[in-house]
Design an enzyme around this catalytic site. Structure first.
Site, PDB file in Angstrom:
ATOM      1  N   TYR A 134      20.094 -38.980 -36.592  1.00 61.37           N
ATOM      2  CA  TYR A 134      21.577 -39.335 -37.211  1.00 61.37           C
ATOM      3  C   TYR A 134      21.964 -38.862 -38.120  1.00 61.37           C
ATOM      4  CZ  TYR A 134      18.447 -41.973 -40.218  1.00 61.37           C
ATOM      5  OH  TYR A 134      17.513 -42.061 -41.671  1.00 61.37           O
ATOM      6  N   CYS A 135      23.069 -38.805 -39.047  1.00 67.86           N
ATOM      7  CA  CYS A 135      23.360 -38.538 -40.218  1.00 67.86           C
ATOM      8  C   CYS A 135      24.444 -39.973 -40.539  1.00 67.86           C
ATOM      9  CB  CYS A 135      23.704 -37.224 -40.571  1.00 67.86           C
ATOM     10  SG  CYS A 135      25.314 -37.329 -38.853  1.00 67.86           S
ATOM     11  N   THR A 136      25.512 -39.847 -41.530  1.00 70.54           N
ATOM     12  CA  THR A 136      26.000 -40.338 -42.372  1.00 70.54           C
ATOM     13  C   THR A 136      26.934 -40.438 -41.482  1.00 70.54           C
ATOM     14  OG1 THR A 136      25.471 -39.540 -44.618  1.00 70.54           O
ATOM     15  CG2 THR A 136      27.862 -40.748 -44.496  1.00 70.54           C
TER      16      THR A 136
ATOM     17  N   CYS B 134      24.185 -34.730 -37.693  1.00 66.92           N
ATOM     18  CA  CYS B 134      23.588 -34.530 -36.155  1.00 66.92           C
ATOM     19  C   CYS B 134      23.873 -34.450 -35.112  1.00 66.92           C
ATOM     20  CB  CYS B 134      22.887 -36.104 -36.054  1.00 66.92           C
ATOM     21  SG  CYS B 134      24.690 -37.286 -36.055  1.00 66.92           S
TER      22      CYS B 134
ATOM     23  N   VAL C 164      25.409 -43.452 -39.816  1.00 70.07           N
ATOM     24  CA  VAL C 164      24.701 -44.521 -39.674  1.00 70.07           C
ATOM     25  C   VAL C 164      26.408 -45.677 -39.744  1.00 70.07           C
ATOM     26  CG1 VAL C 164      23.931 -45.466 -42.287  1.00 70.07           C
ATOM     27  CG2 VAL C 164      23.279 -43.631 -41.228  1.00 70.07           C
TER      28      VAL C 164
END
Length: 335
Positions: A199-201, A206, A228
């Site tokens: 995952y990433c922002t 990701c 996220v």
């Protein structure tokens, strides 16, 4: 003649932003697709978005588009129509709407052509960025987190992970995405038998990371759809328990979106619980660090006594000190 770049000073632009009465919506988006002529596409995007008073940062490359922008609320419908009409590949593209937004995230439109929309350091011509892992929606994330056969991996920078992350997520300790990719492959090689959730922002890092690990022979890869931002939005809409704890760092003037009340980081100067990032006020430093209100007052927004001293020097002397000196650090930027 139509202008293709901003010609107004930063001070005036900020004053105009804070004088606005129409609310703004902060949104991020990305799409990997082939752009034959990035320069022409960039100019078209700049002109059309300028007409709609869009602010923000947009990167365009042969591999696609990456944008973090703010749009006047009364232009949002027209903005979506304009965006969808730029290319069939962008028709219906997912838009990540900011979670904790005051509308003051950007004050100018910057649209740049870059070699890649996210710097990855990948030079292998056989790498296929479209061979990605499986998307996970918010409810699927919650079902998988905490399982013994599943490992959550944070593909953001260290300073992002420090203030907030998914429960028990593995940090890949780095300050750039290009450093993280080979590091992740090395750190995760003993977990190839597990389901790996990245995952990433907002999803852009990701998604490429999952393709990179597929390229390296990892079979069971997943990534959080929309990162996220989208996870939190959907979890709240569906009244799901939030498995992301703390604050979500964002690459704009807000520097963070509050997700839960948990403060998991500490002031870098006094050690008090704090998760507020700032850039050092010294123009010769601009270090990104965490600073509580007490230390902000004590050090006048600087990261050290030395920087506070330099910050008070005449401009000419500050420039003389900085001449030929390697920068102490860098301001935050999306990588």
């Amino acid at each position: 003649m139509q202008l293709l770049h901003n010609r107004i000073s930063k001070r005036e632009l900020k004053a105009r932003l804070f004088a606005e009465t129409v609310p703004r919506i902060t949104v991020s988006l990305y799409k990997y697709f082939t752009i034959t002529d990035p320069k022409a596409f960039r100019d078209e995007v700049y002109l059309k978005f300028s007409e709609l008073n869009v602010f923000g940062r947009i990167y365009i490359a042969h591999e696609g588009i990456n944008a973090q922008i703010s749009v006047p609320e009364n232009n949002f419908g027209t903005f979506k129509e304009t965006l969808y009409g730029l290319s069939p590949e962008l028709n219906g593209i997912r838009l990540n709407i900011a979670i904790d937004d005051d509308g003051k995230s950007f004050w100018v439109l910057k649209c740049k052509v870059r070699p890649k929309i996210v710097a990855d350091g990948i030079t292998d011509p056989s790498f296929d960025a479209s061979n990605v892992g499986q998307y996970l929606k918010a409810d699927e994330v919650n079902r998988m987190i905490g399982r013994e056969d599943t490992l959550f991996v944070d593909m953001r920078n260290h300073y992002e992970y420090e203030v907030g992350h998914f429960e028990n997520a593995l940090e890949i300790p780095s300050n750039t995405f290009r450093e993280q990719l080979p590091m992740a492959a090395e750190m995760l090689k003993e977990h190839k038998d597990k389901k790996i959730v990245m995952y990433c922002t907002g999803g852009i890092r990701c998604e490429k990371a999952s393709a990179y690990l597929r390229h390296k022979g990892f079979p069971n890869l997943f990534h959080v759809e929309g990162g996220v931002i989208e996870y939190v939005r959907r979890a709240r809409e569906q009244n799901l328990p939030l498995k992301f704890v703390g604050k979500n760092f964002v690459f704009d003037g807000r520097m963070g979106e509050r997700i839960t009340d948990d403060v998991i980081a500490k002031c870098h100067q006094c050690g008090a619980p704090c998760d507020n990032h700032t850039n050092c006020n010294n123009d010769g430093c601009h270090l990104l660090f965490i600073q509580c209100d007490g230390c902000r007052s004590k050090y006048e927004g600087c990261c050290s006594d030395a920087c506070m001293e330099e910050h008070h020097l005449p401009a000419e002397e500050q420039q003389a000190r900085r001449s030929g000196r390697i920068g102490l650090a860098r301001s935050y930027r999306a990588e």
